[in-house]
Design a protein around this motif. Structure first.
Motif, short mmCIF file in Angstrom:
data_model
loop_
_atom_site.label_atom_id
_atom_site.label_comp_id
_atom_site.label_asym_id
_atom_site.label_seq_id
_atom_site.Cartn_x
_atom_site.Cartn_y
_atom_site.Cartn_z
N TRP A 36 0.83 -1.20 0.00
CA TRP A 36 0.00 0.00 0.00
C TRP A 36 0.86 1.25 0.00
CZ3 TRP A 36 -3.26 -1.99 4.66
CH2 TRP A 36 -4.03 -3.06 4.24
N TRP A 37 1.90 1.26 0.81
CA TRP A 37 2.79 2.43 0.86
C TRP A 37 3.50 2.62 -0.48
CZ3 TRP A 37 5.56 2.29 6.27
CH2 TRP A 37 4.61 2.55 7.25
N HIS A 38 3.89 1.52 -1.10
CA HIS A 38 4.54 1.60 -2.41
C HIS A 38 3.58 2.21 -3.43
CE1 HIS A 38 6.85 0.27 -5.92
NE2 HIS A 38 5.67 -0.06 -6.42
N ASN A 39 2.35 1.70 -3.47
CA ASN A 39 1.36 2.22 -4.43
C ASN A 39 1.11 3.70 -4.21
OD1 ASN A 39 0.99 -0.29 -5.55
ND2 ASN A 39 -0.80 -0.77 -4.33
N ARG A 40 1.02 4.10 -2.98
CA ARG A 40 0.69 5.50 -2.67
C ARG A 40 1.88 6.42 -2.90
NH1 ARG A 40 -1.40 7.75 3.13
NH2 ARG A 40 -1.79 9.86 2.44
N ALA A 41 3.06 6.01 -2.45
CA ALA A 41 4.22 6.89 -2.50
C ALA A 41 4.83 7.00 -3.89
CB ALA A 41 5.29 6.41 -1.51
N LEU A 42 4.97 5.89 -4.59
CA LEU A 42 5.66 5.92 -5.87
C LEU A 42 4.73 6.13 -7.05
CD1 LEU A 42 8.32 3.11 -5.42
CD2 LEU A 42 8.59 5.57 -5.21
N HIS A 43 3.54 5.61 -6.97
CA HIS A 43 2.64 5.67 -8.12
C HIS A 43 1.50 6.65 -7.92
CE1 HIS A 43 4.83 2.27 -9.64
NE2 HIS A 43 4.56 1.57 -8.55
N ASN A 44 1.32 7.13 -6.70
CA ASN A 44 0.21 8.03 -6.39
C ASN A 44 -1.09 7.44 -6.95
OD1 ASN A 44 -0.95 10.24 -5.20
ND2 ASN A 44 -0.63 11.58 -6.94
N ALA A 45 -1.23 6.13 -6.73
CA ALA A 45 -2.35 5.39 -7.32
C ALA A 45 -3.62 5.58 -6.50
CB ALA A 45 -2.00 3.91 -7.40
N TYR A 46 -4.69 5.99 -7.14
CA TYR A 46 -6.01 5.99 -6.55
C TYR A 46 -7.03 6.03 -7.68
CZ TYR A 46 -5.77 11.00 -7.41
OH TYR A 46 -5.63 12.21 -8.01
N GLY A 47 -8.20 5.49 -7.42
CA GLY A 47 -9.24 5.43 -8.44
C GLY A 47 -9.16 4.14 -9.22
N VAL A 48 -9.91 4.07 -10.30
CA VAL A 48 -9.95 2.86 -11.14
C VAL A 48 -8.74 2.85 -12.04
CG1 VAL A 48 -11.24 1.65 -12.94
CG2 VAL A 48 -12.46 2.76 -11.07
N SER A 49 -8.01 1.76 -12.01
CA SER A 49 -6.82 1.62 -12.83
C SER A 49 -7.14 0.88 -14.12
CB SER A 49 -5.75 0.86 -12.05
OG SER A 49 -4.62 0.65 -12.84
N TYR A 50 -7.99 -0.16 -14.01
CA TYR A 50 -8.31 -0.97 -15.18
C TYR A 50 -9.64 -1.67 -14.95
CZ TYR A 50 -8.02 -4.73 -18.59
OH TYR A 50 -8.29 -5.59 -19.59
N GLY A 51 -10.46 -1.73 -15.95
CA GLY A 51 -11.69 -2.52 -15.88
C GLY A 51 -12.82 -1.82 -15.16
N PHE A 52 -13.62 -2.60 -14.44
CA PHE A 52 -14.81 -2.15 -13.73
C PHE A 52 -15.84 -1.51 -14.66
CE2 PHE A 52 -12.07 -2.13 -9.83
CZ PHE A 52 -12.77 -3.13 -9.18
N ALA A 53 -15.95 -2.07 -15.87
CA ALA A 53 -16.98 -1.59 -16.79
C ALA A 53 -18.35 -1.90 -16.21
CB ALA A 53 -16.81 -2.24 -18.16
N VAL A 54 -19.25 -0.94 -16.26
CA VAL A 54 -20.59 -1.10 -15.70
C VAL A 54 -21.60 -1.15 -16.83
CG1 VAL A 54 -22.33 -0.06 -14.22
CG2 VAL A 54 -19.92 0.14 -13.62
N THR A 55 -22.45 -2.18 -16.82
CA THR A 55 -23.52 -2.28 -17.80
C THR A 55 -24.85 -2.41 -17.06
OG1 THR A 55 -23.19 -4.66 -17.95
CG2 THR A 55 -22.10 -3.32 -19.60
N LEU A 56 -25.86 -1.81 -17.62
CA LEU A 56 -27.18 -1.79 -17.00
C LEU A 56 -28.18 -2.41 -17.96
CD1 LEU A 56 -29.12 -0.78 -14.78
CD2 LEU A 56 -29.24 1.38 -16.05
N SER A 57 -28.91 -3.40 -17.45
CA SER A 57 -30.04 -3.95 -18.20
C SER A 57 -31.29 -3.73 -17.36
CB SER A 57 -29.80 -5.42 -18.53
OG SER A 57 -29.71 -6.17 -17.34
N ASP A 58 -32.40 -4.23 -17.77
CA ASP A 58 -33.70 -3.94 -17.14
C ASP A 58 -33.61 -3.74 -15.62
OD1 ASP A 58 -34.94 -4.05 -19.59
OD2 ASP A 58 -35.22 -6.22 -19.44
N THR A 59 -33.31 -4.79 -14.90
CA THR A 59 -33.27 -4.68 -13.44
C THR A 59 -31.93 -5.11 -12.86
OG1 THR A 59 -34.16 -6.91 -13.23
CG2 THR A 59 -35.74 -5.09 -13.22
N ARG A 60 -30.93 -5.22 -13.71
CA ARG A 60 -29.63 -5.71 -13.25
C ARG A 60 -28.53 -4.72 -13.57
NH1 ARG A 60 -28.66 -11.89 -13.86
NH2 ARG A 60 -29.78 -12.31 -11.98
#
Length: 76
Positions: A36-60
């Motif tokens: 976690w410290w590596h991600n935060r300190a060196l990459h300043n990583a936060y938010g979506v990095s890859y994926g998490f595509a959202v699709t919406l159908s009738d009730t799902r």
């Protein structure tokens, strides 16, 4: 933002030492905090990095696999 210095205690094992499940949990926690410290300190990583595509159908709502980080560099 909290700028206090934190210190992690590195775990040391020796041949023949009897280990408890707590020892393995502590080791896993130590490694996760370093990541976690590596991600935060060196990459300043936060938010979506890859994926998490959202699709919406009738009730799902479908959220695909992906990688994201919170503001502390922890994987979501």
């Amino acid at each position: 933002m909290d700028n206090r210095a934190y210190e992690l205690q590195r775990l040391k094992y020796w041949q023949g030492q009897k280990l408890l499940s707590r020892d393995f949990r502590d080791q896993t926690s130590y490694e996760a905090q370093l990541r976690w410290w590596h991600n935060r300190a060196l990459h300043n990583a936060y938010g979506v990095s890859y994926g998490f595509a959202v699709t919406l159908s009738d009730t799902r709502i479908r959220v695909d696999c992906g990688v994201a980080y919170d503001c502390y560099g922890r994987e979501l």
